[in-house]
Enzyme design. Structure first.
Site, mmCIF file in Angstrom:
data_model
loop_
_atom_site.group_PDB
_atom_site.id
_atom_site.type_symbol
_atom_site.label_atom_id
_atom_site.label_comp_id
_atom_site.label_asym_id
_atom_site.label_seq_id
_atom_site.Cartn_x
_atom_site.Cartn_y
_atom_site.Cartn_z
ATOM 1 N N LYS A 1 2.923 10.123 8.410
ATOM 2 C CA LYS A 1 2.181 9.679 9.592
ATOM 3 C C LYS A 1 2.701 10.239 10.929
ATOM 4 O O LYS A 1 2.315 11.322 11.318
ATOM 5 C CB LYS A 1 2.138 8.149 9.624
ATOM 6 N N PHE B 1 0.854 -1.190 0.000
ATOM 7 C CA PHE B 1 0.000 0.000 0.000
ATOM 8 C C PHE B 1 0.890 1.239 0.000
ATOM 9 O O PHE B 1 1.757 1.385 0.854
ATOM 10 C CB PHE B 1 -0.935 0.042 1.217
ATOM 11 N N ASP C 1 9.293 2.630 1.540
ATOM 12 C CA ASP C 1 8.128 3.352 2.054
ATOM 13 C C ASP C 1 8.043 3.053 3.553
ATOM 14 O O ASP C 1 7.605 1.981 3.964
ATOM 15 C CB ASP C 1 6.872 2.878 1.313
HETATM 16 C C1 LIG Z 1 2.942 2.266 3.874
HETATM 17 C C2 LIG Z 1 2.060 3.431 3.527
HETATM 18 N N1 LIG Z 1 2.382 4.219 2.493
HETATM 19 C C3 LIG Z 1 1.633 5.285 2.159
HETATM 20 C C4 LIG Z 1 0.493 5.607 2.857
HETATM 21 C C5 LIG Z 1 -0.333 6.796 2.440
HETATM 22 O O1 LIG Z 1 -0.184 7.816 3.353
HETATM 23 P P1 LIG Z 1 -1.243 9.030 3.380
HETATM 24 O O2 LIG Z 1 -2.551 8.459 3.786
HETATM 25 O O3 LIG Z 1 -0.669 9.999 4.384
HETATM 26 O O4 LIG Z 1 -1.264 9.615 2.011
HETATM 27 C C6 LIG Z 1 0.111 4.809 3.940
HETATM 28 C C7 LIG Z 1 -1.129 5.093 4.686
HETATM 29 O O5 LIG Z 1 -1.720 4.241 5.311
HETATM 30 C C8 LIG Z 1 0.917 3.695 4.293
HETATM 31 O O6 LIG Z 1 0.595 2.891 5.315
#
Ligand SMILES: Cc1ncc(COP(=O)(O)O)c(C=O)c1O
Length: 386
Positions: free
Chosen positions: A239, A123, A210
């Site tokens: 986050k 994700f 990520d």
């Molecule tokens: C691993 C990862 N990458 C990217 C995101 C996306 O972040 P945002 O919701 O701040 O755009 C999330 C959100 O849950 C995530 O867990």
């Protein structure tokens, strides 16, 4: 817009691991707003930093120097071993920056159609580029045409990565979560990241991590790759960086550090004084209160408690963690556990249908851990025996 399947609760206030709803019912938050409030709710250091900064200046523009942004970049670089930082407002935007860097890197090497290898069950966000990178058909459904230039392979499978690189001359980067969060708290083999690093070095590819969910102390290191002896070329965070104030960042190192030049990327709000002052308070508190060093022991306490209480429950297939990122697999779909937990004043999450995910604030104490695991194991027993 009805974009969220919301639960019928509205919170009114919070303090540490606790939240109170509008009827004054208290909840133990074992999710931290999905890995955001790592220091708990209304942390005084963050509160004071925001108040102080808001009296001086909220926003100017990235047309000018921003002292708090420079300080924050310096601290992130020192903690991560990276070299350069681009600030965004969210995780998806931090990942957009990473994807743009990988594409520019490809073009600089004469590759017209650069391809980024990404993982199944990953994700990376909800923008068009990040949902195209995401390995989840539900997230992509209805949004075709997706962006080209992503190839999905199984997570935690170095042979698959080897094959993907060998079979496609357009591969410029590998983009992966150190632990998959939304995909079900999938923890890879301990040397997985080391092996990705080696392959990226061998083929001159960018290794992009990520760390939006795993970062800022969640797994027991400031960044999860610090459990391994490597430095990625790109690392994205968001986050928990602002403990609730929106901020994200794309950190770059080595061959990736100077790819984005003036005019190639930007953000109106990215790295503004307010967000950066909150993030500076977060980083300072992590050190002053020695928070990250305690994460491993707290994660172990949670898992040991749960294993002791649930070891005879045949429906519980697996209990695993890296620090305070915890997954509990059941043998059947269990989303209704979320509602059962609410009734008992506990906030949890279920991901990938049958995995209970816990992401408690890193400041949770031993007594609160016992309350969390007692309540949760009672609910699981009730759910699985009825
Ligand atoms: C691993 C990862 N990458 C990217 C995101 C996306 O972040 P945002 O919701 O701040 O755009 C999330 C959100 O849950 C995530 O867990």
């Amino acid at each position: 817009m009805p974009t969220y399947g919301r639960l019928p609760i509205t919170f009114d206030r919070g303090d540490g691991v606790w939240l109170w709803d509008q009827n004054n019912k208290r909840y133990l938050d074992a999710l931290s707003g999905i890995a955001v409030c790592n220091l708990g709710h209304t942390h005084p250091a963050v509160h004071n930093a925001i108040c102080k900064q808001s009296k001086k200046l909220l926003h100017t523009s990235n047309l000018y120097g921003i002292a708090a942004q420079e300080q924050l970049a310096d601290q992130l670089i020192e903690k991560s071993g990276m070299e350069n930082v681009f600030f965004s407002n969210s995780g998806a935007e931090a990942n957009e920056a990473a994807i743009k860097i990988a594409r520019l890197y490809g073009h600089q090497h004469g590759i017209d159609k650069p391809c980024i290898v990404v993982m199944e069950k990953s994700f990376h966000g909800r923008t068009m580029a990040t949902l195209s990178a995401t390995g989840n058909a539900k997230v992509q459904d209805g949004f075709s045409p997706l962006l080209e230039g992503f190839q999905h392979i199984p997570f935690n499978d170095i042979s698959a990565l080897n094959r993907a690189i060998d079979q496609n001359d357009n591969v410029v980067a590998v983009f992966v979560e150190p632990i998959q969060g939304e995909g079900g708290v999938n923890i890879p083999e301990p040397d997985y990241l080391n092996n990705i690093r080696k392959l990226c070095d061998k083929h001159n590819l960018l290794m992009m991590l990520d760390e939006i969910q795993t970062g800022i102390g969640r797994t027991g290191q400031f960044l999860a790759y610090q459990h391994n002896d490597i430095i990625p070329d790109i690392c994205t965070i968001a986050k928990a960086l602002g403990n609730g104030v929106p901020i994200g960042a794309c950190l770059a190192h080595g061959k990736a550090a100077s790819i984005l030049t003036a005019g190639k990327h930007g953000s109106t709000f990215g790295g503004n004084p307010l967000a950066c002052s909150a993030a500076l308070a977060v980083l300072e508190t992590l050190v002053s209160d020695n928070i990250i060093d305690q994460v491993e022991a707290k994660g172990t306490q949670i898992c040991t408690n749960l294993i002791n209480k649930l070891k005879d429950n045949q429906t519980v297939l697996n209990i695993r963690n890296k620090g305070l990122m915890i997954g509990i697999d059941l043998s059947k779909p269990c989303t209704e556990l979320v509602e059962m937990a609410h009734q008992k004043g506990l906030l949890i999450n279920v991901t990938a249908d049958s995995t209970i995910r816990l992401l408690p604030p890193l400041i949770i104490n031993s007594e609160q851990i016992d309350l969390l695991t007692d309540t949760l194991s009672d609910i699981i027993q009730e759910f699985t025996t009825h």
